[in-house]
Design an enzyme around this catalytic site. Structure first.
Site, PDB file in Angstrom:
ATOM      1  N   LYS A 243       0.824  -1.210   0.000  1.00 45.78           N
ATOM      2  CA  LYS A 243       0.000   0.000   0.000  1.00 45.78           C
ATOM      3  C   LYS A 243       0.857   1.259   0.000  1.00 45.78           C
ATOM      4  O   LYS A 243       0.495   2.280  -0.549  1.00 45.78           O
ATOM      5  CB  LYS A 243      -0.885   0.019   1.243  1.00 45.78           C
ATOM      6  CG  LYS A 243      -2.030  -0.958   1.150  1.00 45.78           C
ATOM      7  CD  LYS A 243      -3.198  -0.480   2.007  1.00 45.78           C
ATOM      8  CE  LYS A 243      -4.328  -1.492   1.984  1.00 45.78           C
ATOM      9  NZ  LYS A 243      -4.430  -2.269   3.192  1.00 45.78           N
ATOM     10  N   ARG A 244       1.994   1.162   0.649  1.00 46.02           N
ATOM     11  CA  ARG A 244       2.937   2.261   0.706  1.00 46.02           C
ATOM     12  C   ARG A 244       3.239   2.837  -0.675  1.00 46.02           C
ATOM     13  O   ARG A 244       3.530   4.003  -0.839  1.00 46.02           O
ATOM     14  CB  ARG A 244       4.231   1.706   1.290  1.00 46.02           C
ATOM     15  CG  ARG A 244       4.947   2.547   2.258  1.00 46.02           C
ATOM     16  CD  ARG A 244       5.991   1.725   3.026  1.00 46.02           C
ATOM     17  NE  ARG A 244       6.373   0.447   2.453  1.00 46.02           N
ATOM     18  CZ  ARG A 244       7.358   0.283   1.575  1.00 46.02           C
ATOM     19  NH1 ARG A 244       8.041   1.308   1.152  1.00 46.02           N
ATOM     20  NH2 ARG A 244       7.649  -0.930   1.138  1.00 46.02           N
TER      21      ARG A 244
END
Ligand code: GLU
Length: 465
Positions: A243-244
């Site tokens: 997700k980063r």
């Protein structure tokens, strides 16, 4: 006859890695004129949700990865798994194990104390000439697979080449828990067999499961499919994609204004190549995707390349189709494209060279449908401190436009005539015109921009300066 499957666990959205796996399995089946099957592996009832299943189905539909069979749901196949477990118990390829949790913990502790790798010691495994203890009362047994003790189990991986595991390394896997529910690896095996899967393409986090699955398939007398394990996708920084790194859900790409054609093209190149080809159609992918040239090493997600591809597909999309895609984006922001306003297809045609995503295209198209919000600095620089001739030029231009043909050519001619009348250079008039009508100082060719706007709106805005 080739039969492939995509078998996601519905514990979240369809992420980029899953979509790439689905695409490869789909393209492989299509290349060989085979069958592509969708199977939802929802036996983990705590982590599986209907919303996640729906997100996967939506993602597949958006990418255009149509399944010929399925979706099959593992939760609807429980009776079938129980039937196979009963059959294996009957045939002696599986056995009941009455070890309690405490016993297993003691076993592990003793092995670790001796510096051994913890593993099930086979105490309930039936062997010829061996007498097993009396089953205890009050303990529900698990069912274990009777894994071969000797030799190795290997396969020639379509991606990684030959891989083998010593059977001595593989425990007697639990295939049914004490409450009778089947376990993950076992369900996969029964499904792959019943669905007559010939080629399993999946992430390489499953390599360790493969020898166990092959051994169970052999015990069932079932054919063993070919396996191809796809390396991970890393983020631009070389770390596991997460997700980063921004958008990891396929539908997030839809929201962000990417076209499915661009995402499919991009995903295909993520760990696969056909010579130097970077831009190709879905049909070409199907034609070329024969299972060779899949990379053995992890690929890196490259957002710039995806944007570049998206810009390419945006330009290749017809103006009318772009209008259909952009309209709901504008409407969602409360921008109305009522009749009598600028024609959205025309607008998309004017702006698409400058946008990389539908989102950017919609953001630019707004200026045709909203009142211009003129920045104070722009007003000061381009209107208030303009040459004195500007006011007259704007008025003269508006007067010419009242009776001009409403085409880019005629508007362009009126603009040039106005410049000559007032002794101005093109930018001295074109920039203020842009600012008054559209609220910005830079646009594609100003005559085409004006021609796309209703005449009355242009006149009113020119006169407001
Ligand atoms: N359900 C597994 C997953 O989502 C895939 C199993 C398989 O492809 O064999 O990772």
């Amino acid at each position: 006859m080739v039969r492939t499957r995509f078998a996601p666990s519905p514990t979240g959205f369809l992420h980029i890695g899953g979509a790439r796996t689905a695409l490869f399995a789909w393209a492989y089946a299509r290349h060989y004129g085979g069958t592509f099957i969708l199977r939802i592996e929802d036996t983990d009832r705590e982590r599986s949700t209907p919303a996640a299943t729906q997100a996967i189905l939506d993602g597949m539909r958006w990418l255009g990865l149509d399944a010929d069979e399925g979706p099959y749901y593992q939760t609807q196949r429980m009776d079938r798994y129980r039937e196979v477990i009963a059959q294996m118990l009957e045939e002696g390829t599986a056995y009941r194990c009455w070890c309690t949790r405490e016993e297993l913990e003691a076993m592990r502790a003793a092995q670790e104390a001796r510096g051994l790798k913890p593993r099930y010691d086979g105490r309930w495994r039936p062997e010829p000439g061996r007498t097993l203890p009396e089953p205890p009362t009050g303990v529900d047994p698990v069912v274990r697979f009777r894994n071969p003790l000797a030799g190795a189990t290997g396969w020639n991986d379509l991606v990684k080449g030959p891989i083998a595991f010593d059977n001595a390394e593989l425990d007697d896997l639990i295939i049914a828990r004490s409450d009778g529910t089947p376990t993950y690896n076992f369900c996969v095996v029964v499904d792959d067999r019943d669905m007559r899967i010939t080629h399993v393409l999946r992430g390489d986090d499953h390599v360790n499961n493969t020898p166990r699955q092959i051994n169970i398939l052999r015990a069932l007398g079932a054919p063993v499919p070919e396996y191809g394990h796809l390396p991970m996708i890393h983020g631009p920084d070389g770390q596991k994609l997460s997700k980063r790194h921004g958008a990891v859900s396929v539908m997030q790409y839809d929201d962000d204004g990417y076209l499915p054609e661009a995402v499919v093209n991009y995903l295909a190149r993520l760990g696969w190549s056909h010579g130097d080809e970077e831009v190709f159609t879905r049909e070409q992918l199907v034609q070329w995707f024969d299972g060779s040239h899949i990379s053995r090493s992890p690929s890196r997600f490259d957002f710039d390349k995806l944007r570049w591809l998206n810009a390419h597909y945006l330009k290749a999309t017809s103006d009318a189709d772009l209008a259909v895609l952009v309209r709901p984006r504008l409407e969602a922001e409360g921008v109305s494209i009522a009749a009598g306003n600028a024609d959205l297809a025309l607008v998309c045609g004017l702006l698409k060279e400058r946008a990389q995503t539908l989102k950017e295209l919609a953001a630019q198209a707004r200026m045709f449908y909203t009142e211009p919000a003129i920045d104070d600095d722009d007003r000061a620089r381009h209107l208030d401190s303009a040459p004195p001739a500007l006011a007259g030029a704007l008025g003269g231009f508006a007067a010419k436009l009242e009776s001009s043909d409403w085409t880019a050519a005629a508007i362009g001619a009126a603009l040039k005539a106005t410049l000559a009348d007032h002794g101005l250079k093109m930018p001295q008039l074109a920039v203020p015109v842009r600012l008054l009508v559209f609220g910005v100082t830079q646009t594609p060719s100003v005559d085409a921009m004006l021609a796309a706007m209703p005449r009355e709106t242009v006149l009113a805005r020119l006169r407001s300066g």
